[in-house]
Design a protein around this motif. Structure first.
Motif, short mmCIF file in Angstrom:
data_model
loop_
_atom_site.label_atom_id
_atom_site.label_comp_id
_atom_site.label_asym_id
_atom_site.label_seq_id
_atom_site.Cartn_x
_atom_site.Cartn_y
_atom_site.Cartn_z
N GLY A 91 51.50 38.58 49.64
CA GLY A 91 51.50 38.92 51.06
C GLY A 91 52.73 38.42 51.79
N LEU A 98 50.84 43.89 54.87
CA LEU A 98 49.63 43.13 54.52
C LEU A 98 49.46 41.94 55.47
N TYR A 101 45.97 40.37 55.08
CA TYR A 101 45.81 39.69 53.79
C TYR A 101 46.52 38.34 53.79
N ASN A 102 47.53 38.20 54.64
CA ASN A 102 48.23 36.92 54.74
C ASN A 102 47.36 35.80 55.27
N GLY A 104 45.18 34.52 53.71
CA GLY A 104 44.99 33.66 52.54
C GLY A 104 45.97 32.52 52.45
N ASP A 105 47.09 32.58 53.20
CA ASP A 105 48.08 31.51 53.17
C ASP A 105 47.92 30.51 54.30
N MET A 120 38.21 34.72 49.32
CA MET A 120 39.27 35.72 49.48
C MET A 120 38.91 37.04 48.81
N SER A 124 38.80 40.30 51.06
CA SER A 124 39.75 41.38 50.77
C SER A 124 39.07 42.70 50.46
N ILE A 129 40.63 44.49 55.62
CA ILE A 129 41.69 44.28 54.64
C ILE A 129 41.73 45.42 53.63
N ASN A 143 41.99 38.35 43.00
CA ASN A 143 42.89 37.39 43.65
C ASN A 143 43.34 36.27 42.71
N ASN A 232 47.56 28.60 48.78
CA ASN A 232 48.20 29.88 49.06
C ASN A 232 47.46 30.95 48.27
N SER A 234 47.35 34.51 49.54
CA SER A 234 47.76 35.88 49.84
C SER A 234 48.54 36.37 48.63
#
Length: 343
Positions: A91, A98, A101-102, A104-105, A120, A124, A129, A143, A232, A234
Motif C-alpha cells: 500500500g 489503495l 488499505y493503508n 494496515g500501516d 486485516m 480487506s 476496501i 495478507n 506494517n 498494508s
C-alpha cells in the motif's frame, strides 16, 4: 489460414495476460519484488504447493522473484492489466489507489501477528476496501505482516526520553510519531542502514528482529529497545479479477479457503522466525550478544498516545477524499479486539 491465425492470436493473448493453460491445468504467474528466501517466501511456496494439491493440479503458480516480471511499485497496475495473474502489493507504493488499505500501516495498539493478520484479512474483504481493490481490476487474496516494530541502536536506549535528538531511520506514521517524541527522522533503505549505523550517521533504526539479524545490524548496533509497536500490514496478495472469475466454482472455494488458511500458517512461521532471531542475537550466536531493554508501561501509554495523532491524520485525510475513515478505523479496531478475545 484465418482459423490458424485466430488460434495463434488467442494463445499469444493468454501468454500476454499471464495465465497459461494446458488442458485442465492453469498456471498463474505470480510477481514478487523480493528474493526467494526467508519466511515470507517459504510461506508463498507453501501456498503454491497447497493450491496445486487441493485443486488436484488444476491451479499451479509460477513465481517471478526479485521484481523480474514487475517491480514492487508496478505490481498493482501490472496485475490489474494482466501482465501477471497474482502479485505482492504494498500500500505504501500506491497511496492513492489503495488509500484505505493503508490503514494496515497505522500504529494501532496491537503487535500480535495472528490478531493483526486476521483483522486485516476481514477488513480487506469488507465492502470499502474490496471496492478499492476492484477499481484497480484486482481482488484481494490474503495478507502479510512485518511483525511488531522495534528499535536497534548504537548506544543504550531504555526509554522514550532517550530518543530526544537521536537520528533514527524510520518510515511512514511510525517515523512521524517518533519525530513528535523528539527524534530526528532519516529516510533510507534497510540496505544502507548498516553502514549508516557503523559510521554514526544513524543512532537507531526502526526494524524487526528477523530483519535485524538478516542485515547483521547487531554487529554495529548492539542495543535494542523492545517497543513491540504495531505492525506494517498494508502488504498482501492480489489477483487479477478476470483470472479469478475464470476459476470453476469449486476452485474458487478452494482458493478462498486457502487464502484464509495462509493467515494462520504465516502467523505461526513469522512468530517462530522472529523469536528465533531474537534469541540468537541475545545469546551471541552470531557474535557479541545484543542487550534488550523493555519499554515501561508508562512509556507504552505515552507511545500509544503519540500514535493517536498519526492515526487521526490518516482518518482526516481519507475523509477529505470522500471515504468514511472513522467508520473503517472503528471496524478495524473492533476486529482487533474480537480476535484478541479469541486467543
Amino acid at each position: 489460414m484465418n482459423s490458424i491465425l485466430s488460434r495463434t492470436t488467442a494463445v499469444a493473448a493468454l501468454f500476454l495476460a499471464g495465465t497459461v493453460s494446458a488442458g485442465a491445468e492453469t498456471v498463474l504467474r505470480f510477481s514478487d519484488y523480493g528474493p526467494n528466501r526467508g519466511t515470507r517466501a517459504a510461506a508463498l511456496e507453501w501456498f503454491a504447493a497447497e493450491l496445486d494439491k487441493r485443486t488436484d493440479g488444476d491451479l499451479k503458480i509460477e513465481f517471478f522473484w526479485g521484481g523480474s516480471l514487475l517491480g514492487g511499485r508496478d505490481t498493482l497496475a501490472g496485475v490489474g492489466d494482466g501482465v501477471a495473474d497474482m502479485g505482492t502489493v504494498i500500500g505504501f507504493f500506491t497511496p492513492k489507489e489503495l488509500q484505505l488499505y493503508n490503514i494496515g500501516d497505522l500504529p494501532v495498539e496491537n503487535s500480535d501477528m495472528w490478531v493483526g493478520l486476521n483483522a486485516m484479512y476481514d477488513l480487506s474483504n469488507s465492502e470499502m476496501i474490496a471496492e478499492e481493490f476492484s477499481k484497480a481490476n484486482v481482488k484481494f487474496v490474503t495478507n502479510y505482516t512485518t511483525g511488531p516494530v522495534q528499535l536497534i541502536c548504537r548506544s543504550e536506549v531504555s526509554s522514550l526520553d532517550d530518543l530526544d535528538g537521536l537520528k533514527i531511520r524510520a518510515s511512514g506514521p511510525y517515523g512521524d510519531t517518533l519525530e513528535r517524541l523528539g527524534a530526528e527522522i532519516v529516510r533510507m533503505s534497510q540496505a544502507d542502514v548498516y553502514q549508516a549505523l557503523d559510521s554514526g550517521l544513524l543512532d537507531c533504526n526502526q526494524n524487526y528482529y528477523y530483519a535485524m539479524q538478516a542485515y547483521r545490524q547487531y554487529e554495529v548496533a548492539p542495543y535494542v529497545l523492545a517497543m513491540d509497536w504495531g505492525q506494517n500490514m498494508s502488504f498482501g496478495i492480489a489477483i487479477n479479477e478476470m483470472t479469478y472469475s475464470d476459476f470453476s466454482d469449486e476452485n474458487k472455494e478452494v482458493f478462498d479457503q486457502l487464502s484464509r488458511d495462509f493467515i494462520d500458517h504465516l502467523a505461526e512461521q513469522m512468530e517462530q522466525t522472529d523469536q528465533a532471531a531474537l534469541e540468537s542475537m541475545v545469546s551471541g550466536g552470531e557474535g557479541a550478544g545484543i542487550t534488550v531493554a523493555q519499554l515501561s508501561e508508562e512509556d507504552r501509554a505515552r507511545l500509544n498516545e503519540a500514535s493517536v495523532q498519526s492515526i487521526d491524520e490518516w482518518t482526516a485525510r481519507v475523509s477529505e477524499n470522500g471515504a468514511d475513515g472513522e467508520a473503517l478505523l472503528a471496524e478495524y479496531q473492533k476486529l482487533i479486539e474480537d480476535y484478541k478475545a479469541k486467543q
